[in-house]
Design a protein around this motif. Structure first.
Motif, mmCIF file in Angstrom:
data_model
loop_
_atom_site.group_PDB
_atom_site.id
_atom_site.type_symbol
_atom_site.label_atom_id
_atom_site.label_comp_id
_atom_site.label_asym_id
_atom_site.label_seq_id
_atom_site.Cartn_x
_atom_site.Cartn_y
_atom_site.Cartn_z
ATOM 1 N N GLY A 143 0.814 -1.216 0.000
ATOM 2 C CA GLY A 143 0.000 0.000 0.000
ATOM 3 C C GLY A 143 0.844 1.260 0.000
ATOM 4 O O GLY A 143 2.062 1.229 -0.177
ATOM 5 N N HIS A 144 0.169 2.374 0.239
ATOM 6 C CA HIS A 144 0.809 3.689 0.198
ATOM 7 C C HIS A 144 -0.051 4.695 0.934
ATOM 8 O O HIS A 144 -1.250 4.472 1.166
ATOM 9 C CB HIS A 144 0.986 4.141 -1.263
ATOM 10 C CG HIS A 144 -0.307 4.146 -2.046
ATOM 11 N ND1 HIS A 144 -1.184 5.208 -2.029
ATOM 12 C CD2 HIS A 144 -0.877 3.209 -2.849
ATOM 13 C CE1 HIS A 144 -2.232 4.928 -2.803
ATOM 14 N NE2 HIS A 144 -2.063 3.718 -3.303
ATOM 15 N N ARG A 155 5.290 4.625 2.139
ATOM 16 C CA ARG A 155 5.140 3.458 1.289
ATOM 17 C C ARG A 155 5.053 2.223 2.188
ATOM 18 O O ARG A 155 5.819 2.098 3.139
ATOM 19 C CB ARG A 155 6.339 3.321 0.346
ATOM 20 C CG ARG A 155 6.544 4.530 -0.552
ATOM 21 C CD ARG A 155 5.464 4.621 -1.613
ATOM 22 N NE ARG A 155 5.589 5.831 -2.417
ATOM 23 C CZ ARG A 155 4.858 6.077 -3.498
ATOM 24 N NH1 ARG A 155 3.972 5.186 -3.884
ATOM 25 N NH2 ARG A 155 5.013 7.194 -4.172
ATOM 26 N N VAL A 156 4.121 1.361 1.891
ATOM 27 C CA VAL A 156 3.979 0.123 2.658
ATOM 28 C C VAL A 156 4.460 -0.999 1.744
ATOM 29 O O VAL A 156 3.696 -1.539 0.939
ATOM 30 C CB VAL A 156 2.526 -0.097 3.110
ATOM 31 C CG1 VAL A 156 2.431 -1.290 4.057
ATOM 32 C CG2 VAL A 156 1.979 1.160 3.794
ATOM 33 N N MET A 168 -2.166 8.454 10.339
ATOM 34 C CA MET A 168 -1.762 8.259 8.949
ATOM 35 C C MET A 168 -2.903 7.572 8.211
ATOM 36 O O MET A 168 -3.607 6.728 8.773
ATOM 37 C CB MET A 168 -0.514 7.384 8.854
ATOM 38 C CG MET A 168 0.781 8.093 9.154
ATOM 39 S SD MET A 168 2.205 6.962 8.940
ATOM 40 C CE MET A 168 3.551 8.142 9.001
ATOM 41 N N VAL A 169 -3.092 7.946 6.954
ATOM 42 C CA VAL A 169 -4.089 7.286 6.101
ATOM 43 C C VAL A 169 -3.345 6.557 4.996
ATOM 44 O O VAL A 169 -2.592 7.175 4.239
ATOM 45 C CB VAL A 169 -5.081 8.311 5.518
ATOM 46 C CG1 VAL A 169 -6.060 7.618 4.574
ATOM 47 C CG2 VAL A 169 -5.833 9.016 6.638
ATOM 48 N N ILE A 170 -3.547 5.249 4.943
ATOM 49 C CA ILE A 170 -2.819 4.415 3.986
ATOM 50 C C ILE A 170 -3.783 3.466 3.286
ATOM 51 O O ILE A 170 -4.900 3.251 3.746
ATOM 52 C CB ILE A 170 -1.701 3.600 4.673
ATOM 53 C CG1 ILE A 170 -2.297 2.650 5.720
ATOM 54 C CG2 ILE A 170 -0.663 4.523 5.297
ATOM 55 C CD1 ILE A 170 -1.274 1.733 6.377
ATOM 56 N N ASP A 188 -8.586 -1.244 0.496
ATOM 57 C CA ASP A 188 -9.328 -0.304 1.332
ATOM 58 C C ASP A 188 -8.404 0.835 1.735
ATOM 59 O O ASP A 188 -7.186 0.652 1.849
ATOM 60 C CB ASP A 188 -9.838 -0.989 2.605
ATOM 61 C CG ASP A 188 -10.941 -1.990 2.330
ATOM 62 O OD1 ASP A 188 -11.678 -1.800 1.347
ATOM 63 O OD2 ASP A 188 -11.072 -2.961 3.091
ATOM 64 N N THR A 189 -8.989 1.991 1.983
ATOM 65 C CA THR A 189 -8.276 3.096 2.601
ATOM 66 C C THR A 189 -8.454 2.956 4.110
ATOM 67 O O THR A 189 -9.563 2.755 4.596
ATOM 68 C CB THR A 189 -8.819 4.442 2.109
ATOM 69 O OG1 THR A 189 -8.706 4.501 0.671
ATOM 70 C CG2 THR A 189 -8.056 5.599 2.705
#
Length: 209
Positions: A143-144, A155-156, A168-170, A188-189
């Motif tokens: 994710g990101h 960055r995930v 944090m929103v990822i 999903d966010t």
């Protein structure tokens, strides 16, 4: 984005093209108040769904997996979600792929917490996919960050050393891609909280056929 996905399920039909589906999603989001799309909409079916960032084509929807990745922009902020549905019938292999991806996503979201390294979240999802017999078939990061830009820090991904901070929103978006057969991704966010991840995307995750 949630409303747009609910809407698209009511209008999908075999004679639609991938481009028509993408445009329908974008039109609906604008009609509902979006300032525009957060990024170029992905709507890819059949064998093309094995390409994580495939572009919609002027061809009728192919049977098999159909992946839609899209987002609205509201008050300058982006949203991002992906759902994969099945066009036609879902055989046992397809159900196994779908459930593996969903298991990986759920485990990763449930593991999130403040102070966690992004690479550790990625590893949790990747290990589940690998253990299910699909090693090497998850070809991008987990994710990101999402905000005023569709791709932000953190960055995930496997080598990401960033530590998750409160609020944090990822995105959490594992995928499984089988060239020549098709691919599946769910996204999903998510809001990072002290004791876990809170899904901001509300669309259910059951397989839609």
């Amino acid at each position: 984005t949630d409303a747009a996905f609910e809407h698209i399920l009511t209008v999908l039909h075999p004679d639609m093209t991938e481009i028509e589906v993408a445009l329908e999603l974008e039109f609906f989001m604008r009609k509902m108040g979006s300032e525009g799309i957060a990024f170029d909409t992905i709507a890819v079916s059949g064998t093309m769904s094995a390409r994580p960032h495939g572009e919609p084509r002027p061809v009728k929807l192919e049977k098999g997996f159909f992946t839609m990745d899209f987002g609205a922009r509201v008050d300058g902020y982006c949203s991002d979600m992906t759902r994969t549905v099945v066009l036609g019938r879902a055989d046992e292999d397809m159900k196994h792929v779908y459930n593996t991806v969903l298991h990986a996503q759920t485990a990763a979201i449930e593991s999130l917490h403040v102070g966690m390294k992004c690479a550790d979240a990625d590893r949790i999802a990747r290990d589940i996919i690998n253990a299910a017999g699909y090693e090497g078939k998850f070809g991008h990061g987990l994710g990101h960050g999402v905000g005023l830009e569709i791709h932000e820090e953190p960055r995930v991904s496997p080598n990401a050393e960033t530590v998750l901070q409160p609020n944090m929103v990822i995105t959490i978006e594992p995928g499984l891609y089988l060239p020549g057969r098709g691919g599946c991704r769910t996204e999903d966010t998510v809001l990072v909280c002290e004791d876990g991840g809170l899904r901001l995307t509300k669309t259910p995750h059951h397989i839609v056929i």
